[in-house]
Scaffold this active site. Structure first.
Site, mmCIF file in Angstrom:
data_model
loop_
_atom_site.group_PDB
_atom_site.id
_atom_site.type_symbol
_atom_site.label_atom_id
_atom_site.label_comp_id
_atom_site.label_asym_id
_atom_site.label_seq_id
_atom_site.Cartn_x
_atom_site.Cartn_y
_atom_site.Cartn_z
ATOM 1 N N GLY A 250 0.760 -1.237 0.000
ATOM 2 C CA GLY A 250 0.000 0.000 0.000
ATOM 3 C C GLY A 250 0.790 1.286 0.000
ATOM 4 N N PRO A 285 4.659 -5.088 -0.815
ATOM 5 C CA PRO A 285 4.553 -3.922 -1.695
ATOM 6 C C PRO A 285 4.376 -4.326 -3.153
ATOM 7 C CG PRO A 285 6.849 -4.344 -1.194
ATOM 8 C CD PRO A 285 6.049 -5.366 -0.417
ATOM 9 N N GLY A 286 3.570 -3.579 -3.862
ATOM 10 C CA GLY A 286 3.432 -3.776 -5.309
ATOM 11 C C GLY A 286 3.823 -2.487 -6.010
ATOM 12 N N ARG A 323 -5.821 3.127 -15.596
ATOM 13 C CA ARG A 323 -5.819 3.885 -14.336
ATOM 14 C C ARG A 323 -6.491 5.246 -14.446
ATOM 15 N NH1 ARG A 323 -2.123 5.716 -11.928
ATOM 16 N NH2 ARG A 323 -3.021 5.447 -9.873
ATOM 17 N N TYR A 327 -9.577 5.160 -11.858
ATOM 18 C CA TYR A 327 -9.409 5.801 -10.543
ATOM 19 C C TYR A 327 -8.964 7.241 -10.660
ATOM 20 C CZ TYR A 327 -7.397 1.071 -9.407
ATOM 21 O OH TYR A 327 -7.088 -0.240 -9.247
ATOM 22 N N CYS A 354 -13.590 3.576 -28.346
ATOM 23 C CA CYS A 354 -14.856 4.314 -28.497
ATOM 24 C C CYS A 354 -15.554 4.491 -27.165
ATOM 25 C CB CYS A 354 -15.741 3.593 -29.502
ATOM 26 S SG CYS A 354 -15.010 3.657 -31.117
ATOM 27 N N TYR A 382 -0.058 -1.771 -12.067
ATOM 28 C CA TYR A 382 -1.469 -1.729 -12.454
ATOM 29 C C TYR A 382 -1.609 -1.131 -13.858
ATOM 30 C CZ TYR A 382 -1.567 -2.698 -7.523
ATOM 31 O OH TYR A 382 -1.320 -3.281 -6.295
HETATM 32 C C1 LIG Z 1 -3.522 -8.077 -0.005
HETATM 33 C C2 LIG Z 1 -2.746 -7.090 -0.789
HETATM 34 N N1 LIG Z 1 -1.415 -6.994 -0.607
HETATM 35 C C3 LIG Z 1 -0.657 -6.123 -1.304
HETATM 36 C C4 LIG Z 1 -1.214 -5.285 -2.249
HETATM 37 C C5 LIG Z 1 -0.317 -4.356 -2.995
HETATM 38 O O1 LIG Z 1 -0.653 -3.042 -2.809
HETATM 39 P P1 LIG Z 1 0.277 -1.886 -3.389
HETATM 40 O O2 LIG Z 1 0.473 -2.146 -4.835
HETATM 41 O O3 LIG Z 1 -0.470 -0.660 -3.121
HETATM 42 O O4 LIG Z 1 1.559 -1.954 -2.614
HETATM 43 C C6 LIG Z 1 -2.595 -5.317 -2.470
HETATM 44 C C7 LIG Z 1 -3.213 -4.400 -3.444
HETATM 45 O O5 LIG Z 1 -4.261 -3.883 -3.314
HETATM 46 C C8 LIG Z 1 -3.381 -6.254 -1.735
HETATM 47 O O6 LIG Z 1 -4.697 -6.351 -1.932
#
Ligand SMILES: Cc1ncc(COP(=O)(O)O)c(C=O)c1O
Length: 430
Positions: A250, A285-286, A323, A327, A354, A382
């Site tokens: 997050g 983290p993603g 995105r 969002y 379209c 994403y």
């Molecule tokens: C369970 C869980 N872990 C990790 C993440 C990764 O979040 P982020 O990309 O914001 O770090 C998410 C994304 O929503 C998630 O649902």
């Protein structure tokens, strides 16, 4: 209490201008567009690795595992690069588990999150020997116990609790509020642990939480973690020893002018709240690992002025990068080759799909002509993973640059592949 923040890694700029040309590490982006076509995702391996190490370093000295959230970018080369650094993975489907394994990741470092795991997915996770299932409801706990029992296995379980904390982010990416579908209300967790502890095919090892995405302040993380730490202590008092705490993902990134905390500052909060407890910390983290490690290249097809509104119609669209439409996501848009500035104007940068919602950026001051290339920055998370074939558009190619080297890590789809799984009706009876 003063919190020691480990020193920051040196700043690395993966997509710099050199003269008037935009580069990805050692490669000129316009050369990559010539070679691979557009739309094209370009990832910087160095940026990915630097960001991942930022999290690993931030938790140095604590037992920990960084588990990259595959949902943010599941390309095999991305997963491979991170697996080679020792990354674990956070997955939310059986398909993501297959990707991790195909990329050479260790299933023993996989955490399976998500509210809707099927029996099939549970069986696959158990067969692969994943590290933990993050269970999000009592029904899921009961189903997992049954599936594990039928296979003669013991499933490692963490409960994902919902701490009811407002992460102050876009409502579509807030997950830790009572009103969201995620997690078990934290005040109900004690009873669910007691239930799980009584099931012989489950081992209740952990607690997890994930409160949302693109969070740009430390306070929501601190609040959520304090609630989780209190739960760990309370459970210990009741004889349930929690050995693993999954603090979720997050952490936000800078798209425009946000000033998110660094991984080191975030890690300092994890230490401040959890330090001293005999637990292994997982972090998922993603976006903060891959978001600023990728750009999307597009070519300007047409410039048009609809009497008041100017548009730069490019060959990437909402199906490639959703995105902005989904969002209100904002990403910087830069020309790959800068012009003198004399032709500067405000444009909505839109694609060929379209839908009026098909735009990549509004009111962008750009000096561009038809045929020019633009780069949509901060597109590594994403981005491709959320792309679709809407309007029967083949999905973009992806490349990874690594210093002077360039690897095509997903070739462009062909239009005929898009209907290859479909069939016409049988011939009419004569
Ligand atoms: C369970 C869980 N872990 C990790 C993440 C990764 O979040 P982020 O990309 O914001 O770090 C998410 C994304 O929503 C998630 O649902």
């Amino acid at each position: 209490m003063a919190v020691a923040v480990p020193s920051e890694p040196p700043a690395f700029e993966p997509f710099p201008y050199r003269g008037d040309a935009l580069f990805a590490e050692g490669s000129r982006l316009s050369d990559l567009a010539e070679r691979f076509g557009t739309p094209l995702y370009v990832y910087s391996r160095t940026a990915l690795e630097t960001a991942w190490r930022g999290f690993d370093d931030a938790l140095a000295g604590m037992a920990h595992q960084v588990c990259f959230a595959v949902k943010a970018n599941g390309n095999l080369a991305v997963l491979d690069a991170l697996a080679r650094l020792g990354s674990g993975f956070d997955i939310v489907s059986g398909g993501e588990l297959e990707r991790v394994i195909a990329a050479g990741g260790d299933p023993g470092s996989v955490i399976f999150s998500g509210v809707g795991k099927s029996r099939e997915e549970m069986r696959a996770g158990l067969a692969a020997g994943i590290r933990s299932f993050n269970v999000e409801s009592v029904s899921e706990l009961e189903r997992l116990a049954e599936v594990a029992r039928d296979l003669g296995r013991v499933a490692p379980v963490a409960l994902r609790v919902n701490p009811d904390v407002d992460p102050k982010t876009h409502p579509h990416i807030a997950t830790g509020l009572r009103s969201s579908k995620f997690g078990i209300p934290i005040e109900e967790a004690r009873a669910v642990y007691a239930k799980g502890a009584g099931m012989r095919s489950l081992r209740m090892t952990g607690v997890g939480c994930h409160i949302g995405s693109q969070i740009t302040s430390l306070d929501p993380f601190r609040d959520a973690l304090r609630r989780v730490a209190a739960l760990v202590d309370e459970l210990a008092g009741n004889g349930i020893g929690i050995r693993e705490v999954d603090v979720g993902g997050g952490l936000g990134i800078r798209y425009r002018d946000e000033t998110p905390p660094s991984p080191a500052e975030y890690g300092a909060v994890v230490r401040e709240v959890l330090g001293g407890r005999p637990v292994t910390v997982f972090v998922e983290p993603g976006r903060a690992v891959c978001g600023n490690a990728g750009v999307l290249l597009a070519r300007v097809e047409y410039l048009k002025d609809n009497g008041g509104a100017r548009f730069a119609i490019v060959d990437a669209a909402m199906n490639d990068f959703i995105r902005p439409a989904l969002y209100d996501g904002w990403s910087r848009i830069l020309p790959c080759e800068r012009r003198g500035g004399g032709g500067r104007a405000l444009y909505t940068v839109a694609g060929p799909v379209c839908e009026s919602g098909d735009f990549l950026g509004r009111d962008r001051e750009l000096d561009v002509r038809e045929g020019d290339l633009v780069a949509i920055l901060s597109a590594g998370a994403y981005g491709f993973v959320m792309s679709s074939n809407y309007n029967s558009r083949p999905r973009a190619a992806e490349v990874m640059v690594d210093g002077e080297r360039v690897h095509l890590v997903r070739r462009r789809e062909r239009a005929d592949e898009l209907h290859a799984l479909e069939s016409r009706l049988p011939a009419p009876p004569r």
